[in-house]
Structures are given as C-alpha cells and as structure tokens.
Write a protein that holds these residues in place. Structure first.
Motif, short mmCIF file in Angstrom:
data_model
loop_
_atom_site.label_atom_id
_atom_site.label_comp_id
_atom_site.label_asym_id
_atom_site.label_seq_id
_atom_site.Cartn_x
_atom_site.Cartn_y
_atom_site.Cartn_z
N LEU A 121 104.77 -44.65 8.91
CA LEU A 121 104.79 -43.23 9.24
C LEU A 121 104.86 -43.10 10.76
CD1 LEU A 121 103.24 -43.49 6.43
CD2 LEU A 121 102.23 -41.29 6.99
N GLU A 122 105.93 -42.54 11.26
CA GLU A 122 106.06 -42.29 12.69
C GLU A 122 105.62 -40.86 12.95
OE1 GLU A 122 109.30 -41.86 16.27
OE2 GLU A 122 110.00 -42.57 14.31
N ILE A 123 104.38 -40.69 13.38
CA ILE A 123 103.83 -39.35 13.56
C ILE A 123 102.98 -39.29 14.82
CG2 ILE A 123 103.85 -38.67 11.12
CD1 ILE A 123 101.04 -39.59 10.85
N GLU A 124 102.69 -38.04 15.22
CA GLU A 124 101.91 -37.85 16.45
C GLU A 124 100.43 -38.11 16.21
OE1 GLU A 124 99.80 -35.01 16.54
OE2 GLU A 124 100.42 -34.61 14.49
N VAL A 125 99.67 -38.06 17.29
CA VAL A 125 98.29 -38.53 17.28
C VAL A 125 97.41 -37.77 16.30
CG1 VAL A 125 96.21 -38.76 18.68
CG2 VAL A 125 98.41 -39.43 19.62
N GLN A 126 97.46 -36.44 16.33
CA GLN A 126 96.59 -35.67 15.45
C GLN A 126 96.88 -35.96 13.98
OE1 GLN A 126 94.01 -34.05 16.38
NE2 GLN A 126 94.38 -34.18 18.58
N GLY A 127 98.17 -36.09 13.65
CA GLY A 127 98.54 -36.43 12.28
C GLY A 127 98.05 -37.81 11.89
N ALA A 128 98.09 -38.74 12.84
CA ALA A 128 97.63 -40.10 12.57
C ALA A 128 96.15 -40.12 12.20
CB ALA A 128 97.87 -40.99 13.79
N LEU A 129 95.36 -39.33 12.89
CA LEU A 129 93.93 -39.30 12.61
C LEU A 129 93.64 -38.62 11.27
CD1 LEU A 129 92.51 -38.54 16.18
CD2 LEU A 129 92.95 -40.75 15.07
N GLN A 130 94.51 -37.69 10.87
CA GLN A 130 94.39 -37.11 9.53
C GLN A 130 94.67 -38.17 8.46
OE1 GLN A 130 96.44 -33.31 8.86
NE2 GLN A 130 96.49 -32.99 11.06
N ILE A 131 95.68 -39.02 8.72
CA ILE A 131 96.02 -40.09 7.77
C ILE A 131 94.83 -41.04 7.61
CG2 ILE A 131 97.50 -42.09 7.37
CD1 ILE A 131 98.98 -39.49 7.04
N ARG A 132 94.16 -41.36 8.70
CA ARG A 132 93.03 -42.29 8.65
C ARG A 132 91.91 -41.75 7.76
NH1 ARG A 132 91.03 -46.20 12.01
NH2 ARG A 132 92.94 -47.29 11.52
N LYS A 133 91.74 -40.43 7.71
CA LYS A 133 90.70 -39.85 6.86
C LYS A 133 91.02 -40.04 5.39
CE LYS A 133 89.28 -36.29 10.17
NZ LYS A 133 89.23 -34.83 10.44
N ILE A 134 92.32 -40.00 5.05
CA ILE A 134 92.73 -40.12 3.64
C ILE A 134 92.90 -41.58 3.25
CG2 ILE A 134 94.52 -39.50 1.97
CD1 ILE A 134 95.06 -37.02 3.74
N PHE A 135 93.45 -42.39 4.15
CA PHE A 135 93.62 -43.82 3.93
C PHE A 135 92.81 -44.57 4.99
CE2 PHE A 135 97.61 -42.17 2.07
CZ PHE A 135 97.55 -42.77 0.82
N PRO A 136 91.53 -44.81 4.75
CA PRO A 136 90.67 -45.44 5.76
C PRO A 136 91.19 -46.81 6.22
CG PRO A 136 89.35 -44.52 4.00
CD PRO A 136 90.77 -44.45 3.55
N GLN A 137 91.94 -47.49 5.36
CA GLN A 137 92.44 -48.82 5.73
C GLN A 137 93.84 -48.77 6.34
OE1 GLN A 137 92.06 -51.27 2.22
NE2 GLN A 137 89.92 -51.68 2.63
N ALA A 138 94.33 -47.58 6.65
CA ALA A 138 95.64 -47.48 7.31
C ALA A 138 95.60 -48.23 8.64
CB ALA A 138 96.00 -46.02 7.53
N LEU A 139 96.72 -48.85 8.98
CA LEU A 139 96.84 -49.59 10.24
C LEU A 139 97.47 -48.66 11.27
CD1 LEU A 139 96.66 -52.30 11.78
CD2 LEU A 139 98.96 -52.81 10.93
N LEU A 140 96.71 -48.36 12.32
CA LEU A 140 97.17 -47.43 13.34
C LEU A 140 97.61 -48.19 14.60
CD1 LEU A 140 95.88 -45.44 11.38
CD2 LEU A 140 94.83 -44.27 13.34
#
Length: 214
Positions: free
Chosen positions: A102-121
C-alpha cells in the motif's frame, strides 16, 4: 499468524523521496512476490482505465456506504473526490499468501497499523532535508510556493517517522529497491509472524519428549 500468510506492507515517504519509483521497480523486478493494493475512488474513469485494475470506481453514495460500513482500511478526500483502501480486497490477498503493498501517506499508514497490527511500515526519505529540497526544486514543474508547501508537509510528516518499522534512505535507487525486498523477505521469518508454526513444533516435540511416539 503463519509465514504462509501474506503481509501488509505500507510504503510512505516525503513527496520527492522516490517512494513511487521504488514501488514500481519492486513490482517490476518481483512480479510474483508482491501485489499493489487497488484503491477505491469516486473520481471519473479516464480513457483506457478499467474498473478493478487502476481503481475500483464508485459513486459517491457507494463510497460513503463503505465508510459507514467500515469497509475501508483508510480513506481521504482530495480535489472533491474520495480515495480509500478496500478492506476486503486486502484481506483476501493476504489470506491467499500474497504480500500486498500500500503506497499511502503517513496518517493513512497509522490507520492501517490499527487494523493490521503486524503490518510492515516502511518510510522512504532522501539522505537529508537539503537533498529533498534540491530534488523538489530540481523537478522544475512546480512553483516555489508549491515546493514550500511540500516542504512544510514533509516537516510535519517527519515527526511521525519513528512510528515506522524501517527507514529506507533512497540515495541509490537500485540499493534502495534491493533493501526493501530483503527487508520484506526477512520479515516472513520474524517470530511474531510464525506463532502457529512454533506452537505446532512445540506440541509435536512435547509428544516425543513424553515418549508417547515410538
């Protein structure tokens, strides 16, 4: 989670840092390893575009239904149009064992982390702020006011860099692409991504240790 399940990989970075170029090279060099997440949008379909290839094209009503039903991992409004990442699409890909970028901006990335805690940022940056300024000015396609706006945004984004798992310094494109690929592949071996495998091995060995299997 077992290592045969795919990962969610979020690629963010400053405007002008080269995250889009890194992503394109990564997908080109490893076409069977990575899949680019397709966003939903309310903007009109342009000539040559296909639904489900460039975007999932939605009406405003359909998109707002997705918001209300929590069907989006993240979304934003830009130029009076919505853009967002469909949750079901990403979940299906990782269930199939595919690594999704997912190529997204910072705020969106932190939203992803809340839903997928194991996402690689992963956060892409040039070696210095001065080089970022030079790159933005070197494009020659934007007015000085726009460059100043992008640098101001970059300053705010820099305050969230520590929320990411790895920093990708894009000084040499080939090295940056190789580094991203190696990071992702090594992440599959992380202990937290192999809990099911660990449990299975521990249980099997416990049986042997008790002498229950001859």
């Amino acid at each position: 989670m077992d290592n045969n399940q795919g990962m969610v990989i979020v690629l963010s970075g400053f405007s002008g840092a080269g995250k889009g170029t890194i992503m394109k090279h990564l997908l080109s060099e490893h076409p069977t390893d990575y899949f680019l997440s397709i966003s939903a949008t309310t903007r009109g379909k342009r000539e040559g575009e296909e639904d489900g290839r460039e975007y999932f094209f939605k009406t405003r009503e359909e998109f707002e239904d997705m918001i209300r039903n929590h069907d989006l991992l993240e979304y934003a409004s830009f130029n009076q149009n919505y853009y967002g990442t469909p949750k079901q699409y990403v979940q299906q890909l990782i269930n199939e064992g595919k690594d999704v970028i997912l190529e997204i901006e910072v705020q969106g990335a932190l939203q992803i982390r809340k839903i997928f805690p194991q996402a690689l940022l992963l956060f892409v940056t040039p070696p210095s702020g001065n080089i970022l300024k030079e790159r933005l000015e070197g494009r020659g396609t934007e007015e000085p006011e726009v460059v100043a706006q992008r640098l101001a945004i970059a300053s705010r984004e820099s305050l969230l860099m520590e929320q990411y798992d790895y920093i990708i310094v894009n000084d040499d494109l080939d090295k940056a692409v190789s580094y991203v690929h190696e990071l992702i592949q090594s992440e599959h071996g992380r202990t937290m991504r192999n809990t099911q495998l660990i449990d299975r091995i521990q249980n099997e060995l416990a049986v042997f240790a008790k002498g229950e299997v001859k």
